[in-house]
Design a protein around this motif. Structure first.
Motif, PDB file in Angstrom:
ATOM      1  N   THR A 116       0.830  -1.206   0.000  1.00 53.08           N
ATOM      2  CA  THR A 116       0.000   0.000   0.000  1.00 53.08           C
ATOM      3  C   THR A 116       0.865   1.258   0.000  1.00 53.08           C
ATOM      4  O   THR A 116       0.520   2.239  -0.654  1.00 53.08           O
ATOM      5  N   GLU A 117       1.976   1.237   0.719  1.00 52.52           N
ATOM      6  CA  GLU A 117       2.881   2.386   0.720  1.00 52.52           C
ATOM      7  C   GLU A 117       3.464   2.618  -0.671  1.00 52.52           C
ATOM      8  O   GLU A 117       3.539   3.758  -1.140  1.00 52.52           O
ATOM      9  N   ASP A 118       3.872   1.521  -1.325  1.00 53.03           N
ATOM     10  CA  ASP A 118       4.409   1.636  -2.684  1.00 53.03           C
ATOM     11  C   ASP A 118       3.347   2.160  -3.642  1.00 53.03           C
ATOM     12  O   ASP A 118       3.617   3.011  -4.496  1.00 53.03           O
ATOM     13  N   TYR A 119       2.111   1.652  -3.498  1.00 49.11           N
ATOM     14  CA  TYR A 119       1.009   2.103  -4.348  1.00 49.11           C
ATOM     15  C   TYR A 119       0.800   3.609  -4.180  1.00 49.11           C
ATOM     16  O   TYR A 119       0.702   4.347  -5.163  1.00 49.11           O
ATOM     17  N   HIS A 120       0.736   4.071  -2.929  1.00 52.44           N
ATOM     18  CA  HIS A 120       0.514   5.498  -2.684  1.00 52.44           C
ATOM     19  C   HIS A 120       1.655   6.343  -3.243  1.00 52.44           C
ATOM     20  O   HIS A 120       1.415   7.411  -3.824  1.00 52.44           O
ATOM     21  N   GLU A 121       2.873   5.875  -3.105  1.00 53.88           N
ATOM     22  CA  GLU A 121       4.025   6.617  -3.627  1.00 53.88           C
ATOM     23  C   GLU A 121       3.939   6.765  -5.153  1.00 53.88           C
ATOM     24  O   GLU A 121       4.108   7.856  -5.697  1.00 53.88           O
ATOM     25  N   VAL A 122       3.643   5.670  -5.829  1.00 61.95           N
ATOM     26  CA  VAL A 122       3.537   5.696  -7.287  1.00 61.95           C
ATOM     27  C   VAL A 122       2.328   6.515  -7.722  1.00 61.95           C
ATOM     28  O   VAL A 122       2.415   7.322  -8.654  1.00 61.95           O
ATOM     29  N   ASN A 123       1.209   6.342  -7.028  1.00 62.86           N
ATOM     30  CA  ASN A 123       0.001   7.085  -7.381  1.00 62.86           C
ATOM     31  C   ASN A 123       0.213   8.589  -7.255  1.00 62.86           C
ATOM     32  O   ASN A 123      -0.205   9.355  -8.122  1.00 62.86           O
ATOM     33  N   ARG A 124       0.886   8.998  -6.211  1.00 60.29           N
ATOM     34  CA  ARG A 124       1.142  10.429  -6.035  1.00 60.29           C
ATOM     35  C   ARG A 124       2.126  10.948  -7.080  1.00 60.29           C
ATOM     36  O   ARG A 124       2.006  12.085  -7.531  1.00 60.29           O
ATOM     37  N   ALA A 125       3.091  10.128  -7.475  1.00 57.44           N
ATOM     38  CA  ALA A 125       4.022  10.526  -8.532  1.00 57.44           C
ATOM     39  C   ALA A 125       3.271  10.738  -9.848  1.00 57.44           C
ATOM     40  O   ALA A 125       3.538  11.697 -10.586  1.00 57.44           O
ATOM     41  N   ILE A 126       2.315   9.864 -10.127  1.00 55.50           N
ATOM     42  CA  ILE A 126       1.489  10.011 -11.338  1.00 55.50           C
ATOM     43  C   ILE A 126       0.677  11.302 -11.254  1.00 55.50           C
ATOM     44  O   ILE A 126       0.605  12.066 -12.219  1.00 55.50           O
ATOM     45  N   HIS A 127       0.083  11.550 -10.112  1.00 55.98           N
ATOM     46  CA  HIS A 127      -0.720  12.766  -9.941  1.00 55.98           C
ATOM     47  C   HIS A 127       0.140  14.022 -10.124  1.00 55.98           C
ATOM     48  O   HIS A 127      -0.285  14.974 -10.795  1.00 55.98           O
ATOM     49  N   ARG A 128       1.349  14.017  -9.568  1.00 58.07           N
ATOM     50  CA  ARG A 128       2.241  15.170  -9.738  1.00 58.07           C
ATOM     51  C   ARG A 128       2.622  15.353 -11.204  1.00 58.07           C
ATOM     52  O   ARG A 128       2.714  16.484 -11.694  1.00 58.07           O
ATOM     53  N   ALA A 129       2.805  14.246 -11.925  1.00 58.23           N
ATOM     54  CA  ALA A 129       3.132  14.332 -13.352  1.00 58.23           C
ATOM     55  C   ALA A 129       1.933  14.873 -14.141  1.00 58.23           C
ATOM     56  O   ALA A 129       2.086  15.740 -15.007  1.00 58.23           O
ATOM     57  N   GLU A 130       0.746  14.371 -13.834  1.00 56.79           N
ATOM     58  CA  GLU A 130      -0.467  14.796 -14.542  1.00 56.79           C
ATOM     59  C   GLU A 130      -0.770  16.277 -14.332  1.00 56.79           C
ATOM     60  O   GLU A 130      -1.304  16.932 -15.230  1.00 56.79           O
ATOM     61  N   THR A 131      -0.449  16.791 -13.160  1.00 57.55           N
ATOM     62  CA  THR A 131      -0.752  18.181 -12.843  1.00 57.55           C
ATOM     63  C   THR A 131       0.438  19.106 -13.111  1.00 57.55           C
ATOM     64  O   THR A 131       0.405  20.284 -12.767  1.00 57.55           O
ATOM     65  N   ASN A 132       1.472  18.556 -13.723  1.00 53.64           N
ATOM     66  CA  ASN A 132       2.694  19.287 -14.077  1.00 53.64           C
ATOM     67  C   ASN A 132       3.420  19.889 -12.881  1.00 53.64           C
ATOM     68  O   ASN A 132       4.188  20.835 -13.039  1.00 53.64           O
ATOM     69  N   VAL A 133       3.199  19.343 -11.710  1.00 51.57           N
ATOM     70  CA  VAL A 133       3.983  19.738 -10.544  1.00 51.57           C
ATOM     71  C   VAL A 133       5.401  19.195 -10.706  1.00 51.57           C
ATOM     72  O   VAL A 133       6.371  19.872 -10.415  1.00 51.57           O
ATOM     73  N   GLU A 134       5.472  17.953 -11.194  1.00 52.44           N
ATOM     74  CA  GLU A 134       6.751  17.308 -11.510  1.00 52.44           C
ATOM     75  C   GLU A 134       6.614  16.644 -12.883  1.00 52.44           C
ATOM     76  O   GLU A 134       6.401  15.437 -12.971  1.00 52.44           O
ATOM     77  N   PRO A 135       6.714  17.423 -13.960  1.00 54.21           N
ATOM     78  CA  PRO A 135       6.566  16.850 -15.296  1.00 54.21           C
ATOM     79  C   PRO A 135       7.598  15.749 -15.555  1.00 54.21           C
ATOM     80  O   PRO A 135       8.716  15.788 -15.031  1.00 54.21           O
ATOM     81  N   GLU A 143       6.955   8.283 -21.576  1.00 53.05           N
ATOM     82  CA  GLU A 143       7.406   6.909 -21.320  1.00 53.05           C
ATOM     83  C   GLU A 143       7.466   6.631 -19.822  1.00 53.05           C
ATOM     84  O   GLU A 143       7.047   5.574 -19.357  1.00 53.05           O
ATOM     85  N   HIS A 144       8.001   7.597 -19.070  1.00 44.57           N
ATOM     86  CA  HIS A 144       8.106   7.400 -17.623  1.00 44.57           C
ATOM     87  C   HIS A 144       6.725   7.369 -16.984  1.00 44.57           C
ATOM     88  O   HIS A 144       6.455   6.538 -16.111  1.00 44.57           O
ATOM     89  N   GLU A 145       5.843   8.236 -17.427  1.00 51.09           N
ATOM     90  CA  GLU A 145       4.491   8.247 -16.880  1.00 51.09           C
ATOM     91  C   GLU A 145       3.775   6.931 -17.193  1.00 51.09           C
ATOM     92  O   GLU A 145       3.076   6.379 -16.329  1.00 51.09           O
ATOM     93  N   ALA A 146       3.969   6.407 -18.388  1.00 53.35           N
ATOM     94  CA  ALA A 146       3.363   5.120 -18.755  1.00 53.35           C
ATOM     95  C   ALA A 146       3.909   3.993 -17.878  1.00 53.35           C
ATOM     96  O   ALA A 146       3.161   3.112 -17.435  1.00 53.35           O
ATOM     97  N   GLN A 147       5.206   4.039 -17.608  1.00 52.49           N
ATOM     98  CA  GLN A 147       5.824   3.027 -16.742  1.00 52.49           C
ATOM     99  C   GLN A 147       5.251   3.119 -15.324  1.00 52.49           C
ATOM    100  O   GLN A 147       4.964   2.099 -14.695  1.00 52.49           O
ATOM    101  N   LEU A 148       5.059   4.330 -14.827  1.00 51.32           N
ATOM    102  CA  LEU A 148       4.456   4.516 -13.508  1.00 51.32           C
ATOM    103  C   LEU A 148       3.030   3.966 -13.477  1.00 51.32           C
ATOM    104  O   LEU A 148       2.625   3.335 -12.494  1.00 51.32           O
ATOM    105  N   ARG A 149       2.287   4.190 -14.543  1.00 56.71           N
ATOM    106  CA  ARG A 149       0.905   3.676 -14.605  1.00 56.71           C
ATOM    107  C   ARG A 149       0.881   2.149 -14.600  1.00 56.71           C
ATOM    108  O   ARG A 149       0.025   1.544 -13.950  1.00 56.71           O
ATOM    109  N   ARG A 150       1.818   1.537 -15.309  1.00 53.58           N
ATOM    110  CA  ARG A 150       1.906   0.068 -15.300  1.00 53.58           C
ATOM    111  C   ARG A 150       2.258  -0.434 -13.901  1.00 53.58           C
ATOM    112  O   ARG A 150       1.696  -1.432 -13.428  1.00 53.58           O
TER     113      ARG A 150
END
Length: 77
Positions: free
Chosen positions: A33-52, A56-63
């Motif tokens: 669950t900790e790993d899931y939350h970490e990855v999920n938040r990284a995706i959210h930051r990428a989607e909102t351009n906080v951390e573009p 390819e990296h975003e797709a890997q995070l989604r997988r």
């Protein structure tokens, strides 16, 4: 503060108590669950351009998020 989509409580609304219990009793589940939350938040930051990041990296995070979600779902039964 914005709402981060795909939180486990949103993904498994009927399993909130089970998730909490497993996190307290099962260290491996807690790590998932900790790993899931970490990855999920990284995706959210990428989607909102906080951390573009690259597409390819975003797709890997989604997988990775999907893989973790599948493992969590299997443990929830």
């Amino acid at each position: 503060m914005s709402h981060t989509p795909h939180e486990l409580a949103d993904e498994f609304p009927d399993k909130a108590d089970r998730i909490h219990d497993l996190k307290m009793k099962d260290g491996n589940f807690r790590k998932l669950t900790e790993d899931y939350h970490e990855v999920n938040r990284a995706i959210h930051r990428a989607e909102t351009n906080v951390e573009p990041c690259s597409e390819e990296h975003e797709a890997q995070l989604r997988r990775q998020r999907l893989f973790l979600k599948d493992q969590i779902a299997a443990k929830l039964g």
